[in-house]
Scaffold this motif. Structure first.
Motif, short mmCIF file in Angstrom:
data_model
loop_
_atom_site.label_atom_id
_atom_site.label_comp_id
_atom_site.label_asym_id
_atom_site.label_seq_id
_atom_site.Cartn_x
_atom_site.Cartn_y
_atom_site.Cartn_z
N GLY A 31 0.81 -1.22 0.00
CA GLY A 31 0.00 0.00 0.00
C GLY A 31 0.84 1.26 0.00
N LYS A 32 2.16 1.13 -0.17
CA LYS A 32 3.05 2.29 -0.11
C LYS A 32 3.66 2.63 -1.46
N GLY A 33 3.32 1.87 -2.50
CA GLY A 33 3.88 2.16 -3.81
C GLY A 33 3.37 3.48 -4.37
N SER A 34 4.27 4.25 -4.95
CA SER A 34 3.86 5.52 -5.55
C SER A 34 3.17 5.27 -6.89
N ASN A 35 2.43 6.26 -7.38
CA ASN A 35 1.80 6.12 -8.69
C ASN A 35 2.84 5.90 -9.78
N GLU A 36 3.98 6.56 -9.66
CA GLU A 36 5.03 6.38 -10.67
C GLU A 36 5.53 4.94 -10.68
N GLU A 37 5.75 4.37 -9.50
CA GLU A 37 6.20 2.99 -9.42
C GLU A 37 5.15 2.03 -9.98
N LEU A 38 3.90 2.26 -9.63
CA LEU A 38 2.83 1.39 -10.10
C LEU A 38 2.70 1.46 -11.61
N LEU A 39 2.85 2.64 -12.17
CA LEU A 39 2.79 2.78 -13.63
C LEU A 39 3.95 2.06 -14.30
N GLN A 40 5.12 2.15 -13.69
CA GLN A 40 6.28 1.44 -14.25
C GLN A 40 6.03 -0.06 -14.27
N LEU A 41 5.47 -0.59 -13.19
CA LEU A 41 5.18 -2.02 -13.14
C LEU A 41 4.11 -2.41 -14.15
N SER A 42 3.15 -1.54 -14.37
CA SER A 42 2.09 -1.86 -15.34
C SER A 42 2.63 -1.98 -16.75
N GLU A 43 3.81 -1.42 -16.99
CA GLU A 43 4.43 -1.46 -18.32
C GLU A 43 5.58 -2.46 -18.40
N LEU A 44 5.81 -3.21 -17.32
CA LEU A 44 6.92 -4.17 -17.28
C LEU A 44 6.46 -5.48 -17.93
N GLU A 45 6.91 -5.73 -19.14
CA GLU A 45 6.38 -6.84 -19.94
C GLU A 45 6.65 -8.21 -19.33
N SER A 46 7.72 -8.34 -18.56
CA SER A 46 8.04 -9.64 -17.98
C SER A 46 7.23 -9.93 -16.71
N LEU A 47 6.50 -8.94 -16.19
CA LEU A 47 5.61 -9.16 -15.05
C LEU A 47 4.32 -9.81 -15.54
N ALA A 48 3.80 -10.77 -14.78
CA ALA A 48 2.59 -11.48 -15.17
C ALA A 48 1.47 -10.50 -15.52
N PRO A 49 0.76 -10.72 -16.62
CA PRO A 49 -0.27 -9.78 -17.07
C PRO A 49 -1.32 -9.43 -16.01
N LYS A 50 -1.81 -10.41 -15.27
CA LYS A 50 -2.83 -10.11 -14.26
C LYS A 50 -2.30 -9.17 -13.18
N LEU A 51 -1.01 -9.32 -12.85
CA LEU A 51 -0.44 -8.44 -11.83
C LEU A 51 -0.19 -7.05 -12.41
N ARG A 52 0.16 -6.98 -13.68
CA ARG A 52 0.30 -5.66 -14.32
C ARG A 52 -1.03 -4.92 -14.28
N ASP A 53 -2.11 -5.62 -14.55
CA ASP A 53 -3.44 -4.99 -14.48
C ASP A 53 -3.77 -4.57 -13.06
N LYS A 54 -3.35 -5.39 -12.10
CA LYS A 54 -3.65 -5.10 -10.69
C LYS A 54 -2.99 -3.79 -10.25
N THR A 55 -1.81 -3.51 -10.76
CA THR A 55 -1.12 -2.27 -10.37
C THR A 55 -1.94 -1.05 -10.75
N LEU A 56 -2.66 -1.10 -11.88
CA LEU A 56 -3.44 0.05 -12.31
C LEU A 56 -4.62 0.31 -11.39
N THR A 57 -5.15 -0.75 -10.78
CA THR A 57 -6.28 -0.56 -9.87
C THR A 57 -5.85 0.09 -8.57
N LYS A 58 -4.54 0.14 -8.32
CA LYS A 58 -4.03 0.69 -7.06
C LYS A 58 -3.60 2.15 -7.20
N LEU A 59 -3.72 2.70 -8.40
CA LEU A 59 -3.35 4.11 -8.60
C LEU A 59 -4.27 5.02 -7.79
N ARG A 60 -3.68 6.06 -7.21
CA ARG A 60 -4.46 6.98 -6.37
C ARG A 60 -4.57 8.33 -7.05
#
Length: 212
Positions: A183-212
């Motif tokens: 719950g401490k990830g910044s929006n910038e970090e979460l956006l970076q993870l959402s664009e990380l192609e080697s991260l599992a797709p479902k988890l990439r999508d999950k990062t976007l739901t956590k944007l504040r």
């Protein structure tokens, strides 16, 4: 980087709680084992909607963490088992801080790639009979991680898990887990993870739901 796999563990779906099944109780197997796209050939997952599949094919929970849990759980008997946390691979001297999303490892004749941290769930607490474990995993980032299988093959206990390519060096499994689940990830970090192609797709999508 090379680390010996001291045990390969698999499980079958069995009655667990309230009519639900689980295959979290992984036990060591002897001899050669096939690694397929969905994981070890004899391994099972009870609920394929949240466990297993190509993005969670092989699970590794560091043996080093058993030392920590012994201090937390008073030498719990399950901590003597290499697959106590549902791990397929028993490996020492390798933790979430040492590896990254997208790192590739040769194991026997198979090629694996780290796809995501493991998100803890209630089944860990039920297995150990301890209700505070999920919170402690999140607080300490002792999560373990999953591999996808890029090349199917065969392995056995005693083989080396050898890193042959490094993935996203700025995204260790520990940092990825903390960013998404603390719950401490910044929006910038979460956006970076959402664009990380080697991260599992479902988890990439999950990062976007956590944007504040």
């Amino acid at each position: 980087m090379k680390r010996e796999v001291t045990a390969i563990c698999v499980g079958s779906a069995r009655a667990f709680r309230d009519g639900k099944k689980s295959a979290i109780a992984k036990q060591p197997v002897a001899g050669p084992v096939r690694i397929l796209t969905d994981g070890f050939e004899p391994d099972e997952q009870a609920d394929r909607t949240v466990h297993g599949g190509p993005e969670m094919a092989v699970h590794l929970y560091p043996l080093d963490h058993h030392v920590y849990w012994r201090s937390e759980l008073d030498e719990h008997r399950l901590l003597r088992e290499p697959g106590a946390f549902g791990s397929n691979l028993a490996v020492s001297e390798l933790t979430e801080s040492d590896v990254h999303i997208g790192d590739r490892f040769r194991l026997g004749s198979a090629l694996l790639e780290i796809s995501q941290p493991r998100q803890p769930c209630w089944k860990i607490e039920h297995r150990f009979g301890e209700k505070r474990m999920v919170a402690r995993i999140i607080a300490t980032a002792r999560s373990g991680w999953y591999f996808r299988v890029l090349e199917e093959g065969e392995t056995r206990a005693g083989d080396m898990l050898e890193r042959v390519a490094t993935g996203a060096t700025e995204w260790s499994v520990r940092r990825t887990f903390t960013t998404i689940f603390s719950g401490k990830g910044s929006n910038e970090e979460l956006l970076q993870l959402s664009e990380l192609e080697s991260l599992a797709p479902k988890l990439r999508d999950k990062t976007l739901t956590k944007l504040r």
